[in-house]
Design a protein around this motif. Structure first.
Motif, PDB file in Angstrom:
ATOM      1  N   VAL A 101      -2.911  -6.962   4.471  1.00  0.00           N
ATOM      2  CA  VAL A 101      -3.865  -8.073   4.365  1.00  0.00           C
ATOM      3  C   VAL A 101      -5.287  -7.543   4.258  1.00  0.00           C
ATOM      4  O   VAL A 101      -6.062  -7.955   3.389  1.00  0.00           O
ATOM      5  N   GLU A 102      -5.646  -6.601   5.139  1.00  0.00           N
ATOM      6  CA  GLU A 102      -7.016  -6.070   5.163  1.00  0.00           C
ATOM      7  C   GLU A 102      -7.344  -5.286   3.898  1.00  0.00           C
ATOM      8  O   GLU A 102      -8.482  -5.299   3.421  1.00  0.00           O
ATOM      9  N   GLY A 103      -6.351  -4.615   3.337  1.00  0.00           N
ATOM     10  CA  GLY A 103      -6.576  -3.799   2.152  1.00  0.00           C
ATOM     11  C   GLY A 103      -6.884  -4.593   0.905  1.00  0.00           C
ATOM     12  O   GLY A 103      -7.427  -4.056  -0.076  1.00  0.00           O
ATOM     13  N   THR A 104      -6.539  -5.890   0.912  1.00  0.00           N
ATOM     14  CA  THR A 104      -6.775  -6.728  -0.274  1.00  0.00           C
ATOM     15  C   THR A 104      -8.092  -7.495  -0.199  1.00  0.00           C
ATOM     16  O   THR A 104      -8.465  -8.158  -1.165  1.00  0.00           O
ATOM     17  N   LYS A 105      -8.785  -7.379   0.919  1.00  0.00           N
ATOM     18  CA  LYS A 105     -10.032  -8.129   1.079  1.00  0.00           C
ATOM     19  C   LYS A 105     -11.164  -7.508   0.258  1.00  0.00           C
ATOM     20  O   LYS A 105     -11.116  -6.341  -0.114  1.00  0.00           O
TER      21      LYS A 105
ATOM     22  N   LEU B 120       0.818  -1.213   0.000  1.00  0.00           N
ATOM     23  CA  LEU B 120       0.000   0.000   0.000  1.00  0.00           C
ATOM     24  C   LEU B 120       0.852   1.263   0.000  1.00  0.00           C
ATOM     25  O   LEU B 120       0.526   2.245  -0.670  1.00  0.00           O
ATOM     26  N   LEU B 121       1.942   1.240   0.755  1.00  0.00           N
ATOM     27  CA  LEU B 121       2.778   2.423   0.887  1.00  0.00           C
ATOM     28  C   LEU B 121       3.651   2.677  -0.341  1.00  0.00           C
ATOM     29  O   LEU B 121       4.267   3.740  -0.457  1.00  0.00           O
ATOM     30  N   ASP B 122       3.713   1.718  -1.259  1.00  0.00           N
ATOM     31  CA  ASP B 122       4.498   1.898  -2.483  1.00  0.00           C
ATOM     32  C   ASP B 122       3.656   2.428  -3.637  1.00  0.00           C
ATOM     33  O   ASP B 122       4.190   2.905  -4.642  1.00  0.00           O
ATOM     34  N   ARG B 123       2.362   2.331  -3.496  1.00  0.00           N
ATOM     35  CA  ARG B 123       1.471   2.705  -4.593  1.00  0.00           C
ATOM     36  C   ARG B 123       1.105   4.192  -4.535  1.00  0.00           C
ATOM     37  O   ARG B 123       0.892   4.749  -3.466  1.00  0.00           O
ATOM     38  N   LYS B 124       1.020   4.811  -5.696  1.00  0.00           N
ATOM     39  CA  LYS B 124       0.791   6.241  -5.796  1.00  0.00           C
ATOM     40  C   LYS B 124      -0.694   6.594  -5.672  1.00  0.00           C
ATOM     41  O   LYS B 124      -1.575   5.790  -5.978  1.00  0.00           O
ATOM     42  N   VAL B 125      -0.944   7.822  -5.226  1.00  0.00           N
ATOM     43  CA  VAL B 125      -2.303   8.359  -5.167  1.00  0.00           C
ATOM     44  C   VAL B 125      -2.620   8.971  -6.537  1.00  0.00           C
ATOM     45  O   VAL B 125      -1.893   9.843  -7.008  1.00  0.00           O
TER      46      VAL B 125
ATOM     47  N   ILE C 222      -8.208   3.729   3.560  1.00  0.00           N
ATOM     48  CA  ILE C 222      -8.223   3.660   5.034  1.00  0.00           C
ATOM     49  C   ILE C 222      -7.002   2.900   5.522  1.00  0.00           C
ATOM     50  O   ILE C 222      -6.283   3.337   6.427  1.00  0.00           O
ATOM     51  N   TRP C 223      -6.757   1.755   4.893  1.00  0.00           N
ATOM     52  CA  TRP C 223      -5.655   0.900   5.331  1.00  0.00           C
ATOM     53  C   TRP C 223      -4.304   1.483   4.928  1.00  0.00           C
ATOM     54  O   TRP C 223      -3.314   1.297   5.634  1.00  0.00           O
ATOM     55  N   ALA C 224      -4.271   2.210   3.815  1.00  0.00           N
ATOM     56  CA  ALA C 224      -3.017   2.844   3.412  1.00  0.00           C
ATOM     57  C   ALA C 224      -2.648   3.965   4.392  1.00  0.00           C
ATOM     58  O   ALA C 224      -1.478   4.134   4.748  1.00  0.00           O
ATOM     59  N   VAL C 225      -3.638   4.734   4.837  1.00  0.00           N
ATOM     60  CA  VAL C 225      -3.401   5.791   5.827  1.00  0.00           C
ATOM     61  C   VAL C 225      -2.944   5.175   7.149  1.00  0.00           C
ATOM     62  O   VAL C 225      -2.006   5.679   7.796  1.00  0.00           O
ATOM     63  N   LEU C 226      -3.586   4.090   7.559  1.00  0.00           N
ATOM     64  CA  LEU C 226      -3.165   3.407   8.796  1.00  0.00           C
ATOM     65  C   LEU C 226      -1.745   2.904   8.669  1.00  0.00           C
ATOM     66  O   LEU C 226      -0.930   3.039   9.610  1.00  0.00           O
TER      67      LEU C 226
ATOM     68  N   ASP D 196      -2.973  -6.226  10.084  1.00  0.00           N
ATOM     69  CA  ASP D 196      -2.036  -5.951   9.003  1.00  0.00           C
ATOM     70  C   ASP D 196      -2.753  -5.215   7.872  1.00  0.00           C
ATOM     71  O   ASP D 196      -3.615  -5.789   7.210  1.00  0.00           O
ATOM     72  N   PRO D 197      -2.439  -3.938   7.644  1.00  0.00           N
ATOM     73  CA  PRO D 197      -3.117  -3.188   6.585  1.00  0.00           C
ATOM     74  C   PRO D 197      -2.974  -3.827   5.213  1.00  0.00           C
ATOM     75  O   PRO D 197      -3.883  -3.740   4.380  1.00  0.00           O
TER      76      PRO D 197
END
Length: 293
Positions: free
Chosen positions: A272-276, A109-114, A283-287, A269-270
């Motif tokens: 894991v949760e972000g892919t569900k 999540l932290l590698d992907r651009k907005v 939300i999970w990327a901010v966390l 784990d953001p």
């Protein structure tokens, strides 16, 4: 032995104080229960009042403000970045921005651009100002970088133009316009400060009760089944260090349950949760960004 007695007395005093606050808070909430029962969750936008629509940033600031004094704790150095994270989540929920799709090289999540999805105005000055920054920025940036840029935490002088200034005051003025806060001047010996005491305590109590219920009576133990605005607000309130204000009026047992469940939630784990399925990635990327900082 003397040290043990001092610790024991301090603990008892703390528990007594929490119990007294709890009784006061419960009286306020009981007076609103009849009104809340008349509201049907199926007939209104989840996370928003039936009469007053608040942004996530406004909700976080409202939770952090001291009711009578009208300002946040001087020791809270987390709320600034929390409000910026709220801006990104709010924009994502309104369909204005999104995270670029994952690739083999950029799965995290932290590698992907907005990325910009729509530049149509939202009607909120802070959201629209951020939207213009995101639209004009090349190359695109990650969630963590945007939080840092919007907060002004950058060593690059060419990036300082992206800092959002006077964010708390601007959000407070929005709440004044919505009839929730008022504006006063308070003297602090060496200087005068503009404060915003809470006038619509019903709205703040409603917001607090919604968060309390989400981890107590309505706890589902699965973030994917939670209302996404409530989930976002829990994450932001925790990251902004204002969640104690929400749970402090609970009894000791409920307080422990609420804090432990929230702790379990934000420690998921953001990645894991972000892919569900149906997960709100922002939300999970901010966390994830807050966990790393």
């Amino acid at each position: 032995m003397l040290y043990y007695l001092k610790v024991k007395m301090t603990t008892l005093t703390h528990r007594t104080r929490r119990t007294e606050v709890s009784k006061s808070c419960e009286k306020k909430i009981e007076s609103e229960e009849d009104t809340n029962q008349e509201r049907s969750p199926d007939n209104e936008d989840p996370g928003d009042s039936k009469d007053i629509r608040l942004t996530l940033m406004e909700e976080v600031l409202l939770l952090g403000l001291k009711d009578k004094e009208g300002y946040t704790s001087f020791w809270n150095d987390c709320i600034s970045s929390g409000l910026r994270g709220g801006i990104l989540i709010e924009l994502a929920m309104r369909g204005r921005i999104y995270l670029e799709p994952p690739t083999m090289r950029k799965k995290r999540l932290l590698d992907r651009k907005v990325l910009l999805k729509s530049d149509s105005p939202t009607g909120d000055v802070l959201l629209d100002e951020t939207l213009k920054h995101i639209k004009a920025t090349e190359p695109t940036e990650t969630v963590q970088t945007w939080i840092e840029l919007l907060t002004g935490e950058t060593w690059n002088p060419f990036k300082l133009q992206y800092q959002l200034r006077n964010v708390r005051e601007r959000i407070a003025k929005n709440l004044v316009e919505k009839g929730i806060l008022t504006t006063e001047k308070q003297n602090f010996l060496l200087f005068d400060m503009t404060t915003h005491p809470v006038t619509n305590t019903t709205e703040k109590q409603r917001l607090m009760k919604k968060l309390q219920d989400s981890v107590l009576e309505r706890w589902v133990n699965d973030p994917q089944r939670m209302d996404r605005r409530t989930l976002a607000l829990l994450v932001l309130a925790h990251s902004s260090d204002v969640l104690e204000n929400v749970f402090s009026c609970l009894t000791d047992d409920k307080y422990d349950v609420a804090m432990n469940r929230t702790k379990d939630l934000v420690e998921l784990d953001p990645e894991v949760e972000g892919t569900k399925h149906n997960a709100t990635e922002m939300i999970w990327a901010v966390l994830a960004a807050f966990n790393k900082s």
